[in-house]
Design a protein around this motif. Structure first.
Motif, PDB file in Angstrom:
ATOM      1  N   ALA A   1      21.673  23.625   9.000  1.00 41.94           N
ATOM      2  CA  ALA A   1      21.161  24.589   8.009  1.00 41.94           C
ATOM      3  C   ALA A   1      21.596  25.983   8.367  1.00 41.94           C
TER       4      ALA A   1
ATOM      5  N   VAL B   1      11.121  23.005   8.863  1.00 44.71           N
ATOM      6  CA  VAL B   1      11.200  21.641   8.328  1.00 44.71           C
ATOM      7  C   VAL B   1      11.980  21.627   7.019  1.00 44.71           C
ATOM      8  N   ASN B   2      11.726  22.576   6.154  1.00 43.13           N
ATOM      9  CA  ASN B   2      12.443  22.639   4.878  1.00 43.13           C
ATOM     10  C   ASN B   2      13.937  22.888   5.085  1.00 43.13           C
ATOM     11  N   ALA B   3      14.285  23.716   6.055  1.00 38.66           N
ATOM     12  CA  ALA B   3      15.694  23.967   6.339  1.00 38.66           C
ATOM     13  C   ALA B   3      16.373  22.704   6.867  1.00 38.66           C
TER      14      ALA B   3
ATOM     15  N   TYR C   1      19.915  16.569   3.342  1.00 36.40           N
ATOM     16  CA  TYR C   1      20.445  16.231   2.022  1.00 36.40           C
ATOM     17  C   TYR C   1      21.886  16.706   1.867  1.00 36.40           C
TER      18      TYR C   1
ATOM     19  N   HIS D   1      10.819  33.800  11.170  1.00 38.23           N
ATOM     20  CA  HIS D   1      10.083  32.666  10.607  1.00 38.23           C
ATOM     21  C   HIS D   1       8.644  32.729  11.111  1.00 38.23           C
TER      22      HIS D   1
ATOM     23  N   ASP E   1      15.418  19.641   6.283  1.00 40.35           N
ATOM     24  CA  ASP E   1      15.462  18.712   5.161  1.00 40.35           C
ATOM     25  C   ASP E   1      16.637  19.034   4.240  1.00 40.35           C
ATOM     26  N   ALA E   2      16.848  20.320   3.967  1.00 36.19           N
ATOM     27  CA  ALA E   2      17.982  20.724   3.135  1.00 36.19           C
ATOM     28  C   ALA E   2      19.300  20.331   3.803  1.00 36.19           C
TER      29      ALA E   2
ATOM     30  N   ASP F   1       6.767  25.056   8.290  1.00 42.77           N
ATOM     31  CA  ASP F   1       7.339  24.492   7.068  1.00 42.77           C
ATOM     32  C   ASP F   1       8.721  25.068   6.775  1.00 42.77           C
ATOM     33  N   THR F   2       8.973  26.302   7.135  1.00 45.52           N
ATOM     34  CA  THR F   2      10.273  26.918   6.913  1.00 45.52           C
ATOM     35  C   THR F   2      11.354  26.163   7.676  1.00 45.52           C
TER      36      THR F   2
ATOM     37  N   GLU G   1       6.267  30.250   9.633  1.00 47.36           N
ATOM     38  CA  GLU G   1       5.663  28.958   9.301  1.00 47.36           C
ATOM     39  C   GLU G   1       6.581  27.826   9.723  1.00 47.36           C
TER      40      GLU G   1
END
Length: 74
Positions: free
Chosen positions: A74, A53-55, A61, A46, A57-58, A50-51, A48
């Motif tokens: 994740a 944070v996006n994981a 959800y 990794h 976040d996924a 953001d990678t 970034e």
């Protein structure tokens, strides 16, 4: 901390919040506030933030889609 330890911590936090018994009248007379938590760890390669944070976040959800009031990794 690795994902397993983070998930264990998330589960402890989730249980503690549920155990406090904060009323959630929008869900019914006996409902209480609960948490859904998404956990991710920094993977080799990794570059970034953001990678990560996006994981997470996924995973959040995913926890919500599986019925809420749970921890998903994740």
């Amino acid at each position: 901390m690795d994902a397993a330890r983070a998930a264990a911590l998330g589960e402890a936090i989730r249980r503690r919040v549920e155990g406090v018994g904060i009323p959630h009248p929008g869900l019914g007379p006996n409902a209480v506030v609960t948490l859904s938590i998404g956990v991710a760890d920094w993977k080799k390669g990794h570059t970034e933030l953001d990678t990560l944070v996006n994981a997470a976040d996924a995973a959040l959800y995913q926890a919500k889609n599986l019925g809420r009031n749970r921890v998903a990794v994740a």
